[in-house]
Design a protein around this motif. Structure first.
Motif, PDB file in Angstrom:
ATOM      1  N   LYS A   8       0.820  -1.069   0.033  1.00  0.00           N
ATOM      2  CA  LYS A   8       0.026   0.138  -0.018  1.00  0.00           C
ATOM      3  C   LYS A   8       0.948   1.243  -0.141  1.00  0.00           C
ATOM      4  CE  LYS A   8      -3.869   2.366   0.327  1.00  0.00           C
ATOM      5  NZ  LYS A   8      -4.435   2.788  -0.911  1.00  0.00           N
ATOM      6  N   LEU A   9       0.630   2.083  -1.133  1.00  0.00           N
ATOM      7  CA  LEU A   9       1.383   3.346  -0.846  1.00  0.00           C
ATOM      8  C   LEU A   9       0.582   4.431  -0.261  1.00  0.00           C
ATOM      9  CD1 LEU A   9       2.375   3.458  -4.677  1.00  0.00           C
ATOM     10  CD2 LEU A   9       3.828   3.548  -2.606  1.00  0.00           C
ATOM     11  N   MET A  10       0.983   4.849   0.930  1.00  0.00           N
ATOM     12  CA  MET A  10      -0.020   5.847   1.593  1.00  0.00           C
ATOM     13  C   MET A  10       1.285   7.022   2.221  1.00  0.00           C
ATOM     14  SD  MET A  10      -0.095   3.332   5.144  1.00  0.00           S
ATOM     15  CE  MET A  10      -1.707   3.525   4.960  1.00  0.00           C
ATOM     16  N   THR A  11       0.217   8.183   2.347  1.00  0.00           N
ATOM     17  CA  THR A  11       1.122   9.438   2.904  1.00  0.00           C
ATOM     18  C   THR A  11       1.606   9.332   4.262  1.00  0.00           C
ATOM     19  OG1 THR A  11      -1.007  10.145   3.735  1.00  0.00           O
ATOM     20  CG2 THR A  11      -0.709  11.075   1.510  1.00  0.00           C
ATOM     21  N   GLY A  12       2.414  10.130   4.763  1.00  0.00           N
ATOM     22  CA  GLY A  12       2.925  10.078   6.109  1.00  0.00           C
ATOM     23  C   GLY A  12       1.846  10.112   7.108  1.00  0.00           C
ATOM     24  N   ALA A  13       0.803  10.934   6.782  1.00  0.00           N
ATOM     25  CA  ALA A  13      -0.334  11.378   7.750  1.00  0.00           C
ATOM     26  C   ALA A  13      -1.136   9.789   7.855  1.00  0.00           C
ATOM     27  CB  ALA A  13      -1.200  12.417   7.292  1.00  0.00           C
ATOM     28  N   GLU A  14      -1.221   9.247   6.923  1.00  0.00           N
ATOM     29  CA  GLU A  14      -2.052   8.097   6.694  1.00  0.00           C
ATOM     30  C   GLU A  14      -1.243   6.912   7.596  1.00  0.00           C
ATOM     31  OE1 GLU A  14      -4.523   8.091   2.586  1.00  0.00           O
ATOM     32  OE2 GLU A  14      -2.470   7.392   2.581  1.00  0.00           O
ATOM     33  N   TRP A  15       0.105   6.609   7.224  1.00  0.00           N
ATOM     34  CA  TRP A  15       0.625   5.800   8.099  1.00  0.00           C
ATOM     35  C   TRP A  15       0.568   6.106   9.656  1.00  0.00           C
ATOM     36  CZ3 TRP A  15       2.582   1.148   9.069  1.00  0.00           C
ATOM     37  CH2 TRP A  15       3.406   1.232  10.012  1.00  0.00           C
ATOM     38  N   ARG A  16       0.995   7.304  10.042  1.00  0.00           N
ATOM     39  CA  ARG A  16       0.765   7.634  11.132  1.00  0.00           C
ATOM     40  C   ARG A  16      -0.567   7.364  12.121  1.00  0.00           C
ATOM     41  NH1 ARG A  16       4.149  11.302   8.993  1.00  0.00           N
ATOM     42  NH2 ARG A  16       2.635  13.062   8.464  1.00  0.00           N
ATOM     43  N   ALA A  17      -1.873   7.813  11.295  1.00  0.00           N
ATOM     44  CA  ALA A  17      -2.815   7.434  11.721  1.00  0.00           C
ATOM     45  C   ALA A  17      -3.220   5.841  11.832  1.00  0.00           C
ATOM     46  CB  ALA A  17      -3.998   7.881  10.714  1.00  0.00           C
ATOM     47  N   MET A  18      -2.619   5.261  10.912  1.00  0.00           N
ATOM     48  CA  MET A  18      -2.739   3.651  11.229  1.00  0.00           C
ATOM     49  C   MET A  18      -1.909   3.144  12.103  1.00  0.00           C
ATOM     50  SD  MET A  18      -1.746   0.859   8.193  1.00  0.00           S
ATOM     51  CE  MET A  18      -2.063  -0.880   8.440  1.00  0.00           C
ATOM     52  N   ARG A  19      -0.668   3.648  12.361  1.00  0.00           N
ATOM     53  CA  ARG A  19      -0.066   3.183  13.617  1.00  0.00           C
ATOM     54  C   ARG A  19      -0.657   3.630  14.902  1.00  0.00           C
ATOM     55  NH1 ARG A  19       5.001   6.981  13.822  1.00  0.00           N
ATOM     56  NH2 ARG A  19       3.235   8.152  14.749  1.00  0.00           N
ATOM     57  N   ASP A  20      -1.287   4.671  14.980  1.00  0.00           N
ATOM     58  CA  ASP A  20      -2.050   5.324  16.415  1.00  0.00           C
ATOM     59  C   ASP A  20      -3.407   4.295  16.320  1.00  0.00           C
ATOM     60  OD1 ASP A  20       0.341   6.935  16.501  1.00  0.00           O
ATOM     61  OD2 ASP A  20      -0.853   8.652  15.983  1.00  0.00           O
ATOM     62  N   ASP A  21      -3.978   4.137  15.111  1.00  0.00           N
ATOM     63  CA  ASP A  21      -5.489   3.529  15.360  1.00  0.00           C
ATOM     64  C   ASP A  21      -5.406   1.969  15.562  1.00  0.00           C
ATOM     65  OD1 ASP A  21      -6.347   6.304  15.581  1.00  0.00           O
ATOM     66  OD2 ASP A  21      -6.854   6.276  13.401  1.00  0.00           O
ATOM     67  N   GLY A  22      -4.312   1.439  14.984  1.00  0.00           N
ATOM     68  CA  GLY A  22      -4.295   0.224  14.665  1.00  0.00           C
ATOM     69  C   GLY A  22      -4.825  -0.383  13.403  1.00  0.00           C
ATOM     70  N   LEU A  23      -5.364   0.463  12.682  1.00  0.00           N
ATOM     71  CA  LEU A  23      -5.904   0.054  11.417  1.00  0.00           C
ATOM     72  C   LEU A  23      -5.999   1.137  10.313  1.00  0.00           C
ATOM     73  CD1 LEU A  23      -9.196   1.023  11.102  1.00  0.00           C
ATOM     74  CD2 LEU A  23      -9.420  -0.702  12.961  1.00  0.00           C
TER      75      LEU A  23
END
Length: 140
Positions: A8-23
């Motif tokens: 999955k190509l994602m923005t840094g904001a999307e990655w950080r949100a995934m890391r923080d939210d777990g999904l």
């Protein structure tokens, strides 16, 4: 299809949100289409050029296809106009499926190069630009 790793190509904001939210629930393009767009190793470069050209904060996230379960489907893209089948995820993308991630940069030739990498079975993993120093685990 039996690719053990999908991307999955994602923005840094999307990655950080995934890391923080777990999904990850997908970006705007994913939500519009009703599934999360993923790529195989062979498809990453073309997908980046088509959907992420010039983004300055771009991440390549590598996922264990088996960990995505039945929600991962292999389908034709662009109404069958693009060759091959593409991995589409019909559901949330769990952090537990992440096997690695790396920040990418754009080259002057219109491609992307990963600054880190994903590893599969201890071997250097898939990259789009030929250089893969590798990373064995997801950092938090």
């Amino acid at each position: 299809m039996a690719d053990p790793i999908v991307h999955k190509l994602m923005t840094g904001a999307e990655w950080r949100a995934m890391r923080d939210d777990g999904l990850h629930r997908g970006g705007e393009h994913d939500r519009r289409d009703g599934y999360i767009h993923l790529s195989t190793t062979a498809q990453v470069r073309e997908s980046a050029a088509k959907h992420r050209t010039g983004e300055s904060d771009l991440w390549l996230v590598c996922l264990d296809a088996a960990a995505l379960g039945a929600a991962l489907r292999w389908e034709a893209a662009s109404g069958g106009k693009r060759p091959g089948l593409f991995p589409h995820l019909y559901g949330d993308m769990p952090l537990a499926a992440v096997r690695g991630r790396s920040r990418c940069r754009w080259t002057g030739k219109g491609g992307i190069v990963s600054r880190g990498g994903c590893r599969e079975g201890g071997r250097p993993g898939p990259m789009t630009g030929g250089q893969d120093p590798g990373r064995s685990a997801t950092r938090r």
